[in-house]
Design a protein around this motif. Structure first.
Motif, PDB file in Angstrom:
ATOM      1  N   ILE A   1     -15.671 -14.807  20.695  1.00 27.73           N
ATOM      2  CA  ILE A   1     -16.743 -15.664  21.179  1.00 27.73           C
ATOM      3  C   ILE A   1     -16.523 -15.908  22.668  1.00 27.73           C
ATOM      4  CG2 ILE A   1     -17.841 -17.929  21.009  1.00 27.73           C
ATOM      5  CD1 ILE A   1     -16.849 -18.007  18.085  1.00 27.73           C
ATOM      6  N   VAL A   2     -17.544 -15.602  23.456  1.00 30.40           N
ATOM      7  CA  VAL A   2     -17.513 -15.882  24.884  1.00 30.40           C
ATOM      8  C   VAL A   2     -18.615 -16.902  25.143  1.00 30.40           C
ATOM      9  CG1 VAL A   2     -17.814 -14.932  27.202  1.00 30.40           C
ATOM     10  CG2 VAL A   2     -16.666 -13.573  25.443  1.00 30.40           C
ATOM     11  N   PHE A   3     -18.251 -18.036  25.739  1.00 27.57           N
ATOM     12  CA  PHE A   3     -19.195 -19.108  26.022  1.00 27.57           C
ATOM     13  C   PHE A   3     -19.170 -19.357  27.523  1.00 27.57           C
ATOM     14  CE2 PHE A   3     -20.072 -23.944  25.436  1.00 27.57           C
ATOM     15  CZ  PHE A   3     -21.420 -23.752  25.675  1.00 27.57           C
ATOM     16  N   ILE A   4     -20.207 -18.889  28.215  1.00 25.08           N
ATOM     17  CA  ILE A   4     -20.303 -19.039  29.669  1.00 25.08           C
ATOM     18  C   ILE A   4     -21.756 -19.343  30.035  1.00 25.08           C
ATOM     19  CG2 ILE A   4     -20.039 -17.894  31.905  1.00 25.08           C
ATOM     20  CD1 ILE A   4     -17.802 -16.222  30.698  1.00 25.08           C
ATOM     21  N   ASP A   5     -21.931 -20.380  30.842  1.00 26.91           N
ATOM     22  CA  ASP A   5     -23.251 -20.715  31.392  1.00 26.91           C
ATOM     23  C   ASP A   5     -24.348 -20.810  30.329  1.00 26.91           C
ATOM     24  OD1 ASP A   5     -22.071 -20.717  33.891  1.00 26.91           O
ATOM     25  OD2 ASP A   5     -22.774 -18.705  34.400  1.00 26.91           O
ATOM     26  N   ASP A   6     -24.101 -21.522  29.263  1.00 26.69           N
ATOM     27  CA  ASP A   6     -25.071 -21.746  28.188  1.00 26.69           C
ATOM     28  C   ASP A   6     -25.347 -20.530  27.316  1.00 26.69           C
ATOM     29  OD1 ASP A   6     -25.356 -24.407  28.992  1.00 26.69           O
ATOM     30  OD2 ASP A   6     -27.025 -23.939  30.307  1.00 26.69           O
ATOM     31  N   TYR A   7     -24.640 -19.447  27.522  1.00 31.20           N
ATOM     32  CA  TYR A   7     -24.778 -18.271  26.667  1.00 31.20           C
ATOM     33  C   TYR A   7     -23.537 -18.120  25.814  1.00 31.20           C
ATOM     34  CZ  TYR A   7     -28.878 -16.841  29.247  1.00 31.20           C
ATOM     35  OH  TYR A   7     -30.133 -16.805  29.809  1.00 31.20           O
ATOM     36  N   VAL A   8     -23.745 -17.736  24.558  1.00 28.08           N
ATOM     37  CA  VAL A   8     -22.652 -17.476  23.647  1.00 28.08           C
ATOM     38  C   VAL A   8     -22.807 -16.044  23.164  1.00 28.08           C
ATOM     39  CG1 VAL A   8     -21.515 -18.162  21.502  1.00 28.08           C
ATOM     40  CG2 VAL A   8     -22.601 -19.896  22.942  1.00 28.08           C
ATOM     41  N   ILE A   9     -21.793 -15.234  23.421  1.00 31.10           N
ATOM     42  CA  ILE A   9     -21.820 -13.838  23.022  1.00 31.10           C
ATOM     43  C   ILE A   9     -20.799 -13.672  21.902  1.00 31.10           C
ATOM     44  CG2 ILE A   9     -21.440 -11.457  23.733  1.00 31.10           C
ATOM     45  CD1 ILE A   9     -22.295 -14.023  26.315  1.00 31.10           C
ATOM     46  N   PHE A  10     -21.259 -13.209  20.758  1.00 27.56           N
ATOM     47  CA  PHE A  10     -20.400 -12.956  19.606  1.00 27.56           C
ATOM     48  C   PHE A  10     -20.046 -11.474  19.592  1.00 27.56           C
ATOM     49  CE2 PHE A  10     -22.876 -16.681  18.446  1.00 27.56           C
ATOM     50  CZ  PHE A  10     -21.916 -17.521  17.916  1.00 27.56           C
ATOM     51  N   THR A  11     -18.778 -11.186  19.342  1.00 27.11           N
ATOM     52  CA  THR A  11     -18.320  -9.802  19.359  1.00 27.11           C
ATOM     53  C   THR A  11     -17.404  -9.511  18.182  1.00 27.11           C
ATOM     54  OG1 THR A  11     -16.264 -10.179  20.585  1.00 27.11           O
ATOM     55  CG2 THR A  11     -18.264  -9.904  21.891  1.00 27.11           C
ATOM     56  N   ASP A  12     -17.219  -8.234  17.927  1.00 28.39           N
ATOM     57  CA  ASP A  12     -16.131  -7.783  17.074  1.00 28.39           C
ATOM     58  C   ASP A  12     -14.913  -7.785  17.993  1.00 28.39           C
ATOM     59  OD1 ASP A  12     -14.107  -6.178  15.922  1.00 28.39           O
ATOM     60  OD2 ASP A  12     -15.588  -5.116  14.714  1.00 28.39           O
ATOM     61  N   ALA A  13     -13.992  -8.710  17.787  1.00 23.31           N
ATOM     62  CA  ALA A  13     -12.891  -8.933  18.729  1.00 23.31           C
ATOM     63  C   ALA A  13     -12.036  -7.691  18.942  1.00 23.31           C
ATOM     64  CB  ALA A  13     -12.020 -10.090  18.242  1.00 23.31           C
ATOM     65  N   ARG A  14     -11.922  -6.836  17.946  1.00 19.13           N
ATOM     66  CA  ARG A  14     -11.082  -5.639  18.072  1.00 19.13           C
ATOM     67  C   ARG A  14     -11.774  -4.512  18.825  1.00 19.13           C
ATOM     68  NH1 ARG A  14     -10.270  -5.256  11.899  1.00 19.13           N
ATOM     69  NH2 ARG A  14     -12.372  -5.976  12.202  1.00 19.13           N
ATOM     70  N   LYS A  15     -13.092  -4.528  18.894  1.00 18.76           N
ATOM     71  CA  LYS A  15     -13.833  -3.446  19.548  1.00 18.76           C
ATOM     72  C   LYS A  15     -14.322  -3.818  20.939  1.00 18.76           C
ATOM     73  CE  LYS A  15     -15.481  -1.552  15.190  1.00 18.76           C
ATOM     74  NZ  LYS A  15     -16.668  -1.276  14.379  1.00 18.76           N
ATOM     75  N   THR A  16     -14.008  -5.024  21.389  1.00 22.03           N
ATOM     76  CA  THR A  16     -14.540  -5.542  22.649  1.00 22.03           C
ATOM     77  C   THR A  16     -13.619  -5.205  23.815  1.00 22.03           C
ATOM     78  OG1 THR A  16     -15.619  -7.344  21.511  1.00 22.03           O
ATOM     79  CG2 THR A  16     -15.218  -7.660  23.843  1.00 22.03           C
ATOM     80  N   ASN A  17     -14.218  -4.773  24.900  1.00 22.01           N
ATOM     81  CA  ASN A  17     -13.502  -4.655  26.169  1.00 22.01           C
ATOM     82  C   ASN A  17     -13.683  -6.016  26.843  1.00 22.01           C
ATOM     83  OD1 ASN A  17     -12.899  -4.355  28.918  1.00 22.01           O
ATOM     84  ND2 ASN A  17     -13.418  -2.182  28.877  1.00 22.01           N
TER      85      ASN A  17
END
Length: 103
Positions: free
Chosen positions: A70-86
């Motif tokens: 989970i990346v939470f920056i500037d009112d945006y939340v991006i959900f990722t597969d943590a193992r596949k994320t750069n």
């Protein structure tokens, strides 16, 4: 655009204390509880940044819950597969304002 990066599952916007999906898959977790956690972590991060005398304003953070990133920056939340994320590329893209470009 950020949703073309490896591992990105969904992009949500945090507005009015609630998460609203912009695009991607439905995230199967309690979004109200997650919203509370995000707000509390942001409050802690802002205090830590103040205590450490950061020159830049505190804009957000990243965390991993189980296998979900989970990346939470500037009112945006991006959900990722943590193992596949750069993570480096993802966070740099968000900071450059690429969340909604061409979207």
């Amino acid at each position: 655009m950020i949703d073309n990066l490896p591992g990105v599952l969904a992009i949500y916007r945090f507005q009015g204390g609630r998460l609203q999906k912009i695009k991607g898959v439905d995230i199967k977790i309690n979004l109200d509880k997650l919203s509370d956690i995000l707000v509390e972590n942001m409050r802690i991060g802002e205090q830590e940044a103040k205590d450490l005398k950061f020159l830049e304003p505190f804009r957000g953070y990243a965390m991993i819950l189980d296998n979900m990133g989970i990346v939470f920056i500037d009112d945006y939340v991006i959900f990722t597969d943590a193992r596949k994320t750069n993570w480096d590329l993802l966070i740099k893209s968000v900071l450059k304002g690429m969340v909604m470009q061409n979207g």
